[in-house]
Design a protein around this motif. Structure first.
Motif, PDB file in Angstrom:
ATOM      1  N   GLN A  15       7.912 -37.906  -8.403  1.00 19.03           N
ATOM      2  CA  GLN A  15       8.103 -36.432  -8.327  1.00 19.03           C
ATOM      3  C   GLN A  15       9.280 -35.967  -7.428  1.00 19.03           C
ATOM      4  N   LEU A  16      10.192 -35.346  -7.956  1.00 15.66           N
ATOM      5  CA  LEU A  16      11.369 -34.925  -7.325  1.00 15.66           C
ATOM      6  C   LEU A  16      11.385 -33.516  -7.027  1.00 15.66           C
ATOM      7  N   GLU A  17      12.103 -32.995  -5.768  1.00 20.28           N
ATOM      8  CA  GLU A  17      11.972 -31.766  -5.171  1.00 20.28           C
ATOM      9  C   GLU A  17      12.372 -30.824  -6.475  1.00 20.28           C
ATOM     10  N   HIS A  18      13.493 -31.029  -7.253  1.00 19.54           N
ATOM     11  CA  HIS A  18      13.976 -30.332  -8.167  1.00 19.54           C
ATOM     12  C   HIS A  18      14.080 -31.026  -9.609  1.00 19.54           C
ATOM     13  N   PRO A  19      14.236 -30.298 -10.608  1.00 19.56           N
ATOM     14  CA  PRO A  19      14.270 -31.202 -11.762  1.00 19.56           C
ATOM     15  C   PRO A  19      15.953 -31.749 -12.020  1.00 19.56           C
ATOM     16  N   THR A  20      15.955 -32.868 -12.688  1.00 17.00           N
ATOM     17  CA  THR A  20      17.371 -33.277 -12.988  1.00 17.00           C
ATOM     18  C   THR A  20      17.621 -33.536 -14.437  1.00 17.00           C
ATOM     19  N   GLN A  21      18.793 -33.601 -14.667  1.00 16.60           N
ATOM     20  CA  GLN A  21      19.488 -33.837 -15.922  1.00 16.60           C
ATOM     21  C   GLN A  21      20.234 -35.048 -15.940  1.00 16.60           C
ATOM     22  N   VAL A  22      20.197 -36.005 -14.919  1.00 16.61           N
ATOM     23  CA  VAL A  22      20.658 -37.377 -15.010  1.00 16.61           C
ATOM     24  C   VAL A  22      19.824 -38.401 -14.446  1.00 16.61           C
ATOM     25  N   ILE A  23      19.810 -39.530 -15.176  1.00 16.51           N
ATOM     26  CA  ILE A  23      19.306 -40.676 -14.985  1.00 16.51           C
ATOM     27  C   ILE A  23      20.319 -41.672 -15.218  1.00 16.51           C
ATOM     28  N   GLU A  24      21.044 -42.340 -14.084  1.00 17.04           N
ATOM     29  CA  GLU A  24      22.003 -43.470 -14.464  1.00 17.04           C
ATOM     30  C   GLU A  24      21.477 -44.631 -13.612  1.00 17.04           C
ATOM     31  N   TRP A  25      21.693 -45.796 -14.483  1.00 14.13           N
ATOM     32  CA  TRP A  25      21.431 -47.034 -13.839  1.00 14.13           C
ATOM     33  C   TRP A  25      22.540 -47.519 -12.886  1.00 14.13           C
ATOM     34  N   THR A  26      22.089 -47.906 -11.615  1.00 16.63           N
ATOM     35  CA  THR A  26      23.013 -48.417 -10.820  1.00 16.63           C
ATOM     36  C   THR A  26      23.125 -50.083 -10.659  1.00 16.63           C
ATOM     37  N   SER A  27      22.123 -50.468 -11.272  1.00 20.18           N
ATOM     38  CA  SER A  27      21.678 -52.110 -11.325  1.00 20.18           C
ATOM     39  C   SER A  27      20.423 -52.194 -12.164  1.00 20.18           C
ATOM     40  N   GLY A  28      19.907 -53.415 -12.321  1.00 21.27           N
ATOM     41  CA  GLY A  28      18.671 -53.545 -13.132  1.00 21.27           C
ATOM     42  C   GLY A  28      17.348 -52.944 -12.711  1.00 21.27           C
ATOM     43  N   LYS A  29      17.650 -52.490 -11.359  1.00 22.57           N
ATOM     44  CA  LYS A  29      16.073 -52.183 -10.689  1.00 22.57           C
ATOM     45  C   LYS A  29      16.685 -50.654 -10.028  1.00 22.57           C
ATOM     46  N   THR A  30      17.613 -50.221 -10.032  1.00 21.39           N
ATOM     47  CA  THR A  30      17.680 -48.942  -9.317  1.00 21.39           C
ATOM     48  C   THR A  30      18.553 -47.991 -10.170  1.00 21.39           C
ATOM     49  N   VAL A  31      18.230 -46.833  -9.854  1.00 24.31           N
ATOM     50  CA  VAL A  31      18.942 -45.718 -10.770  1.00 24.31           C
ATOM     51  C   VAL A  31      19.214 -44.408  -9.667  1.00 24.31           C
ATOM     52  N   CYS A  32      20.258 -43.714 -10.154  1.00 26.12           N
ATOM     53  CA  CYS A  32      20.598 -42.484  -9.480  1.00 26.12           C
ATOM     54  C   CYS A  32      20.208 -41.340 -10.108  1.00 26.12           C
ATOM     55  N   VAL A  33      19.580 -40.360  -9.366  1.00 26.93           N
ATOM     56  CA  VAL A  33      19.405 -39.099  -9.945  1.00 26.93           C
ATOM     57  C   VAL A  33      19.702 -38.030  -8.956  1.00 26.93           C
ATOM     58  N   ALA A  34      19.854 -36.745  -9.521  1.00 22.63           N
ATOM     59  CA  ALA A  34      20.399 -35.727  -8.752  1.00 22.63           C
ATOM     60  C   ALA A  34      19.686 -34.403  -9.373  1.00 22.63           C
TER      61      ALA A  34
END
Length: 362
Positions: A15-34
């Motif tokens: 659960q994020l504090e706010h919704p996101t419109q981006v999910i981007e892989w930064t490695s095979g096990k990590t993602v970036c959201v905003a």
């Protein structure tokens, strides 16, 4: 969700504090959201639950939750985000201005995501946000633009413009992606696709949508392949019509179908359409409702037909605590795992799920 648990090999919720419109892989096990709200937003790098990657004895895996490994704050919304391969750098657009922001994700010595610079777009066009595609070259480079008339390739280190698309049209972009190191495809809201080569100043190849009739909006995605001739293009209209073409002849239709979606969206940012990178012939569609749908395009024919999803993830609707039905705001396939996806919804939920193909069990 719980009655259908056997439809999943894995399912984890965050659960994020706010919704996101981006999910981007930064490695095979990590993602970036905003976050994408109009106020100050978090930008986070999350590590997926280690249990997801345990091949055996999953019950003995200690870490079953998402973990924040790096974080920072953006002064406004983030509506487009791309990781530059081979680096710890991401580039973002706020969806409102022409300029882009450059961020450093941090490393072992820091857990802070810092803004390190910006990319100024030389075009006077400022309406709408940029679409971004990134590639690793001798120096990191990004392709970006909001309209076909202002697509340019920029070297991040120097800020130098290396290429500009030569066209007189100014169609809003729905997608922008590299097909290989030099060739890229720009999908437009009107259904046209532009195929161009950054090594030459020649005019791009332009192909209108092969579907009959007119639609308000179109979304586009291109499958990966060893060379452009092996790639396929899928276009989806806001009326629910999907058309698959060969990149060698994008004007033609290899197959088409009318998808089982609720045709009520009105924005280019509402819908996400993506080929599975490691699973032949499968595409995922989201943004029309609170579900992510998986379709098998191998059973489609050249004549228009009704298509039912191979799989439908409705977990965001089932698990939501809001009175309103949440809409899926984004989804992304795992780059290597066949049936693993991440999805986010308007209630701030983020799911990572590995689905079971029930048709293969029949």
């Amino acid at each position: 969700m719980y009655n259908g648990v056997l439809r999943y090999k894995d399912l984890h919720v965050y659960q994020l504090e706010h919704p996101t419109q981006v999910i981007e892989w930064t490695s095979g096990k990590t993602v970036c959201v905003a976050g994408c709200t109009e106020s100050k937003n978090e930008i986070l790098e999350l590590r997926l639950p280690l249990k997801l990657f345990a091949d055996e004895n999953k019950g003995l895996c200690a870490e079953r939750d998402f973990k924040v490994v790096h974080g920072g704050f953006a002064e406004g919304p983030i509506r487009c985000l791309r990781h530059v391969p081979g680096t710890r750098c991401v580039v973002t657009s706020d969806g409102r201005s022409a300029d882009l922001e450059v961020w450093e994700l941090g490393g072992d010595d820091s857990d802070v995501i810092r803004r390190t610079g910006s990319v100024k777009r030389r075009s006077r066009v400022s309406e709408g946000g940029s679409r971004i595609a990134a590639r690793l070259w001798s120096q990191p480079q990004i392709l970006h633009g909001a309209l076909t008339s202002d697509i340019q390739l920029t070297e991040l280190t120097s800020g130098q413009t290396l290429y500009q698309l030569e066209t007189d049209t100014a169609d809003p972009l729905s997608s922008l992606q590299f097909v290989n190191d030099s060739v890229f495809l720009a999908g437009c809201s009107k259904g046209n696709i532009y195929v161009a080569d950054t090594r030459t100043s020649s005019a791009p190849q332009i192909s209108p949508p092969p579907a009959s009739g007119k639609s308000a909006l179109w979304w586009t995605d291109t499958s990966a392949g060893p060379d452009p001739s092996s790639c396929r293009v899928i276009r989806l209209s806001s009326s629910g019509e999907a058309v698959v073409s060969d990149l060698r002849n994008p004007r033609g239709a290899v197959s088409r179908a009318r998808l089982d979606v609720q045709t009520r969206c009105s924005s280019l940012d509402d819908v996400r359409l993506s080929w599975a990178p490691a699973l032949d012939d499968c595409v995922a569609v989201s943004g029309f409702s609170g579900a992510v749908q998986i379709y098998n395009t191998s059973v489609w024919r050249t004549e228009l037909q009704e298509a039912q999803p191979l799989f439908e993830h409705r977990g965001h609707v089932v698990s939501s605590r809001q009175s309103d039905v949440p809409l899926v705001t984004y989804h992304v396939w795992h780059p290597d795992r066949l049936r693993t996806l991440l999805s986010a919804a308007s209630d701030g939920s983020v799911h990572v799920w590995d689905w079971v193909d029930s048709s293969a069990l029949d």
